[in-house]
Design a protein around this motif. Structure first.
Motif, PDB file in Angstrom:
ATOM      1  N   UNK A 111      41.566  37.557  48.740  1.00  0.00           N
ATOM      2  CA  UNK A 111      41.279  36.147  48.456  1.00  0.00           C
ATOM      3  C   UNK A 111      42.286  35.580  47.452  1.00  0.00           C
ATOM      4  N   UNK A 112      42.520  36.317  46.369  1.00  0.00           N
ATOM      5  CA  UNK A 112      43.428  35.823  45.323  1.00  0.00           C
ATOM      6  C   UNK A 112      44.850  35.668  45.834  1.00  0.00           C
ATOM      7  N   UNK A 140      42.465  44.048  37.894  1.00  0.00           N
ATOM      8  CA  UNK A 140      41.419  44.777  37.165  1.00  0.00           C
ATOM      9  C   UNK A 140      40.410  45.385  38.131  1.00  0.00           C
ATOM     10  N   UNK A 141      39.994  44.615  39.164  1.00  0.00           N
ATOM     11  CA  UNK A 141      39.006  45.116  40.121  1.00  0.00           C
ATOM     12  C   UNK A 141      39.528  46.336  40.873  1.00  0.00           C
ATOM     13  N   UNK A 142      40.796  46.321  41.282  1.00  0.00           N
ATOM     14  CA  UNK A 142      41.352  47.455  42.009  1.00  0.00           C
ATOM     15  C   UNK A 142      41.484  48.682  41.117  1.00  0.00           C
ATOM     16  N   UNK A 191      46.287  36.473  39.807  1.00  0.00           N
ATOM     17  CA  UNK A 191      46.292  37.868  40.265  1.00  0.00           C
ATOM     18  C   UNK A 191      45.713  38.839  39.238  1.00  0.00           C
ATOM     19  N   UNK A 192      45.379  38.355  38.036  1.00  0.00           N
ATOM     20  CA  UNK A 192      44.941  39.277  36.982  1.00  0.00           C
ATOM     21  C   UNK A 192      43.580  39.897  37.277  1.00  0.00           C
ATOM     22  N   UNK A 193      42.614  39.103  37.751  1.00  0.00           N
ATOM     23  CA  UNK A 193      41.274  39.623  38.011  1.00  0.00           C
ATOM     24  C   UNK A 193      41.264  40.673  39.126  1.00  0.00           C
TER      25      UNK A 193
END
Length: 423
Positions: free
Chosen positions: A250-251, A409-411, A404-406
């Protein structure tokens, strides 16, 4: 063929000739459709400004495309799970053909309302054709799945070469016939789409059917986890893996569409010709697809997670370069990197989703990914236009990098034991 080789060194899984043939047909279809899809970032913002007279809503064309793809993605996914992948591709081709004709006529008539209708139809077709990614995943075992998806995606590379030729032909014919060259480019798209119906017809058997019978095409040792790794995951872990892949897709999709839409307008402001803008967009698409195959191979060899992470970082760097906006080549280099980062993150995310989803539900799963990705593709170009109008291109670049920062972190929270296997 069914005996498992020694565990010390498993050979690379051979790809059957039938799978190679079907993959080639999918890639050619993707190439031809890619040439038409490329007209949206090339002309979309310019057409809106031409029809409305201001840049405040310059991103509305790509937003409408994203909206239409968002509306149809899940339902087309359900259709392909029930009727086969080819049904979704046929539907997409018809919608894209009709949509291109409507957009061309709207441009000739100067009708913004008709342009929006055409963009809705064309976008729905583009979304339906994306089931080709599911078709590719269906035909490959886990150890070659990333490569299979990437080989089809590489078809868009050839579309990047066809589109500037299409634009150049439209410019030449437009001057010769006294017709608006942008409208003429859209009216030429159906001529490209018609042969695709024969290509899709030649794909046999339907990839979904092949997914249910992979043991007919590959040795048993190559199909370890071929159906899905989902049964081996706890519900919470499964949600975490899917959520990280979804957020990454999505991002990076929203960021890419936003930067691509606004870049065309920025280059137009620098008095670049239509051919220069088309070439810049072609380089962006080159970044998106030229390295698909090696990226797919890396996804299968070193894992989905590192490839997605690297793609997100590169996309953020590209957005910053676009924001600097020092000239044609700085902006073009930035859009190339945005495309390259998209390639790693988006293809890797699609591979993760197909890894953890049974073949009977893959169409819906990718439909959900498409739904949310195109929701981002719908809203972020509008937001990008407002940012450029209120501030400048530099602020847009910073915003694109922050996006792209969030997902990075999730990955980082995903545990990948080996490529395609999660815990």
């Amino acid at each position: 063929m069914s005996a498992q080789p020694g565990s010390q060194a498993l050979p690379e899984v051979p790809i059957p000739p039938l799978v190679k043939k079907n993959t080639l047909l999918l890639a050619i279809t993707q190439a031809i459709n890619g040439a038409g899809m490329q007209l949206v970032p090339t002309f979309g913002a310019i057409q809106v400004v031409m029809l409305l007279g201001n840049a405040a809503f310059a991103g509305v064309a790509t937003s409408i495309m994203g909206f239409s793809r968002m509306l149809t993605a899940y339902f087309v996914g359900r259709l392909t799970d029930r009727r086969g992948r080819k049904a979704g591709m046929y539907l997409g081709l018809w919608l894209a053909l009709v949509g291109a004709l409507v957009i061309g006529m709207a441009t000739l008539l100067g009708s913004f309302a008709l342009f929006c209708v055409g963009a809705l139809i064309f976008g729905s077709g583009v979304g339906a054709v994306q089931q080709m990614r599911v078709a590719a995943a269906d035909m490959y075992p886990p150890s070659r799945r990333g490569e299979g998806i990437s080989l089809v995606a590489m078809g868009s590379l050839f579309g990047a070469g066809i589109s500037p030729l299409l634009v150049a032909l439209a410019e030449w014919l437009g001057k010769l016939l006294g017709i608006n060259e942008i409208a003429l480019a859209w009216l030429l798209v159906p001529v490209l789409i018609l042969p695709c119906f024969l290509l899709v017809r030649s794909i046999r058997p339907d990839p979904k059917q092949m997914a249910l019978e992979l043991e007919r095409y590959y040795p048993a040792w190559a199909l370890d986890g071929a159906g899905s790794t989902a049964p081996m995951l706890e519900p919470g872990d499964l949600s975490r893996v899917r959520g990280a892949a979804l957020l990454s897709a999505v991002a990076v999709q929203g960021q890419m569409v936003m930067m691509m839409a606004m870049t065309a307008l920025a280059l137009k402001a620098l008095d670049c010709s239509l051919s220069q803008i088309s070439f810049s967009v072609a380089l962006h698409v080159l970044g998106m697809f030229a390295f698909s195959w090696p990226i797919g191979r890396l996804t299968d060899r070193i894992g989905r997670k590192p490839v997605i992470g690297a793609g997100l970082v590169v996309a953020g760097l590209g957005a910053l370069l676009v924001g600097l906006g020092g000239g044609y080549w700085v902006i073009t280099t930035g859009t190339f990197l945005v495309g390259l980062g998209w390639s790693g993150a988006f293809l890797g995310s699609n591979t993760v989703v197909t890894d953890v989803t049974p073949a009977t539900r893959r169409g819906q799963a990718i439909g959900v990914l498409e739904l949310w990705s195109n929701a981002a593709g719908m809203t972020l170009p509008l937001l990008g236009g407002l940012i450029v109008e209120a501030f400048d291109l530099r602020m847009l670049g910073f915003f694109g990098a922050l996006l792209v920062l969030l997902p990075i972190y999730a990955m980082a929270q995903v545990r990948e034991q080996r490529p395609g296997s999660y815990s």
